[in-house]
Design a protein around this motif. Structure first.
Motif, PDB file in Angstrom:
ATOM      1  N   GLU A 160       0.847  -1.532  -0.270  1.00 24.25           N
ATOM      2  CA  GLU A 160       0.007  -0.315  -0.087  1.00 24.25           C
ATOM      3  C   GLU A 160       0.580   1.402   0.006  1.00 24.25           C
ATOM      4  OE1 GLU A 160      -2.015  -0.347   3.663  1.00 24.25           O
ATOM      5  OE2 GLU A 160      -3.656  -1.673   2.570  1.00 24.25           O
ATOM      6  N   PHE A 161       0.706   2.134  -0.133  1.00 24.72           N
ATOM      7  CA  PHE A 161       0.624   3.750  -0.728  1.00 24.72           C
ATOM      8  C   PHE A 161      -0.478   4.828  -0.100  1.00 24.72           C
ATOM      9  CE2 PHE A 161       3.502   1.084  -3.567  1.00 24.72           C
ATOM     10  CZ  PHE A 161       4.414   1.605  -3.245  1.00 24.72           C
ATOM     11  N   GLU A 162       0.541   5.631   1.058  1.00 22.29           N
ATOM     12  CA  GLU A 162       0.091   6.762   1.068  1.00 22.29           C
ATOM     13  C   GLU A 162       1.229   7.967   1.207  1.00 22.29           C
ATOM     14  OE1 GLU A 162      -0.954   6.202   5.328  1.00 22.29           O
ATOM     15  OE2 GLU A 162      -0.183   7.822   6.177  1.00 22.29           O
ATOM     16  N   THR A 163      -0.262   8.885   0.656  1.00 22.64           N
ATOM     17  CA  THR A 163       1.036  10.143   0.513  1.00 22.64           C
ATOM     18  C   THR A 163       0.648  11.717   2.018  1.00 22.64           C
ATOM     19  OG1 THR A 163      -1.110  10.835  -1.320  1.00 22.64           O
ATOM     20  CG2 THR A 163       1.343   9.766  -1.385  1.00 22.64           C
ATOM     21  N   PHE A 164       1.220  12.438   1.326  1.00 22.90           N
ATOM     22  CA  PHE A 164       0.483  13.901   1.389  1.00 22.90           C
ATOM     23  C   PHE A 164      -0.312  14.596   1.343  1.00 22.90           C
ATOM     24  CE2 PHE A 164       3.388  12.656   5.394  1.00 22.90           C
ATOM     25  CZ  PHE A 164       2.731  13.018   6.602  1.00 22.90           C
ATOM     26  N   VAL A 165      -1.101  15.338   1.878  1.00 24.05           N
ATOM     27  CA  VAL A 165      -2.281  16.062   0.562  1.00 24.05           C
ATOM     28  C   VAL A 165      -2.783  16.997   1.038  1.00 24.05           C
ATOM     29  CG1 VAL A 165      -3.569  14.260  -0.882  1.00 24.05           C
ATOM     30  CG2 VAL A 165      -4.207  15.492   1.121  1.00 24.05           C
ATOM     31  N   HIS A 166      -2.309  17.836   2.095  1.00 22.09           N
ATOM     32  CA  HIS A 166      -2.684  19.052   3.040  1.00 22.09           C
ATOM     33  C   HIS A 166      -2.185  19.439   4.496  1.00 22.09           C
ATOM     34  CE1 HIS A 166      -5.002  22.545   3.133  1.00 22.09           C
ATOM     35  NE2 HIS A 166      -5.181  22.462   4.584  1.00 22.09           N
ATOM     36  N   GLY A 167      -1.342  20.519   5.266  1.00 17.79           N
ATOM     37  CA  GLY A 167      -0.597  20.867   6.025  1.00 17.79           C
ATOM     38  C   GLY A 167       1.021  21.681   5.468  1.00 17.79           C
TER      39      GLY A 167
END
Length: 405
Positions: A160-167
């Protein structure tokens, strides 16, 4: 399938807000081993309550153990990991290979999510971590969509891959910075960053000590290492198309209001992907995010290196245009009265905005204000004061009232 929405929680109140406003997963930390020492974080009892609250509503709890540990930080780690497994934590976010090895030896069934602190920027590194037992990788924030697509394409299908989208963004690779420890003795890699990159700096010539030459962009000086915040709400379709498992919001140290409005905006933007493009409210959700405390926004590295467009040279201050004045605790449909817990002062006749997890905000004129005992009042000036207020439109607990500054 839509990406999961992953929200931050610096305390139990923020966790509740994240769940109520639509997060699929929540990430938070105990009093040790997490990367946000400035946050209050969770006591053992709060950890248990937080995990239980997530599970009650079918959400997942991810606990951060992602500091860069020294020898002394390893003391008691096995007992802590066993405790986290016992209370039902769903996954651990980890940055250090030594901690990964301890997890595999101590609680081998626990899911491991590799922190962005590990700086994964290519598919060969992703493959390596997969072989070490990592289930999900939080990619470095310095990657473009093109690079992410190539990483996913060349990685095991069940990784699985997770990415930052905000902040907030960091001047250093995904937060691996030594500036704070050098300047203040506060170690950013142990979660105690002083944000030295956002300070004002002057130039000193070595033979003229005490003579400070300003480095100026404007009358306030310049902030040569101050990054803009990231906001990708306009591009959630791209994350879905790439097959990203989870979209992550930054900000465990930020307010309940920030948590609510960030989760609400991305949750609704994701849900609207099932609608034709001309029926989506993308611009509205972007405007809503601009009503939370933030710096100027950018797209980070997703469309390539932003160079100077990723930096904010004129100020390190947050932009804040609205104050939260209250959180609704209960509502009577019979007489249209809401019980509100005050957060900032508001007065009879004030024009307020009210919103909940779904739909757009609506206007409320503060009228018939009463205290907890039903006595008429002209204003609510006291912190956490319980106030009665008339609201004609149906609302629910955890709806928020805000006022334009």
């Amino acid at each position: 399938m839509l990406p999961k929405l992953l929200a931050p929680a610096g305390n139990i109140d923020k966790l509740v807000m994240a769940v109520e406003y639509g997060a699929d997963e929540v990430y938070f930390a105990g009093k040790s081993m997490g990367m946000r020492a400035g946050g209050k974080n969770f006591t053992s009892k709060d950890l248990e309550n937080g995990v239980e609250y997530c599970h009650k509503y079918g959400r997942k709890s991810n606990i951060t153990v992602n500091i860069v540990p020294h020898n002394e930080d390893l003391k008691g780690i096995e007992e802590y990991l066993k405790y986290l497994q016992k209370i039902g934590v769903d996954a651990l976010i980890v940055a250090d290979p030594g901690i990964i090895e301890i997890i595999k030896q101590t609680i081998p069934d626990m899911k491991i999510h590799l922190s962005t602190q590990a700086n994964t920027t290519n598919y060969q590194t992703a493959r390596f971590w997969y072989k070490q037992g990592v289930n999900r990788i939080v990619l470095a924030r310095e990657l473009s969509f093109v690079e992410i697509e190539e990483i996913i394409k060349n990685s095991p299908k069940d990784l699985e891959f997770e990415t930052f989208v905000h902040g907030a963004m960091c001047i250093s690779y995904s937060g691996r910075c030594l500036l704070s420890s050098f300047m203040t003795g506060r170690f950013s890699n142990k979660g105690d960053c002083a944000q030295s990159c956002r300070w004002k700096y002057n130039l000193v010539e070595e033979k003229r000590p005490g003579e400070y030459y300003p480095i100026e962009e404007n009358d306030e000086g310049t902030f040569i290492m101050n990054s803009k915040d990231m906001c990708m709400v306009e591009h959630v379709q791209k994350f879905a198309d790439l097959g990203i498992t989870a979209m992550k919001i930054e900000g465990r140290n930020k307010s309940e209001y920030y948590t609510a409005i960030a989760v609400r905006s991305y949750r609704n933007a994701l849900n609207e992907l099932s609608l034709p493009e001309n029926q989506r409210n993308t611009q509205y959700w972007k405007e809503e995010l601009e009503k939370s405390s933030h710096r100027d926004y950018s797209y980070g590295f997703y469309f390539g290196n932003p160079y100077k467009d990723g930096q904010l040279y004129t100020s390190s201050s947050y932009i804040r245009t609205y104050d939260v004045v209250g959180i609704i605790r209960s509502y009577s449909k019979k007489d249209g009265t809401a019980i509100v817990e005050q957060r900032n002062k508001f007065s009879e006749g004030d024009t307020l905005e009210c919103f909940g997890p779904k739909g757009k905000h609506f206007e409320v004129i503060a009228k018939n204000l009463c205290d907890e005992k039903g006595n008429k009042i002209d204003s609510a000036p006291h912190a956490q004061q319980i106030v009665q207020i008339d609201i004609s439109q149906d609302v629910e607990p955890y709806f928020i009232l805000r006022k334009k500054i």
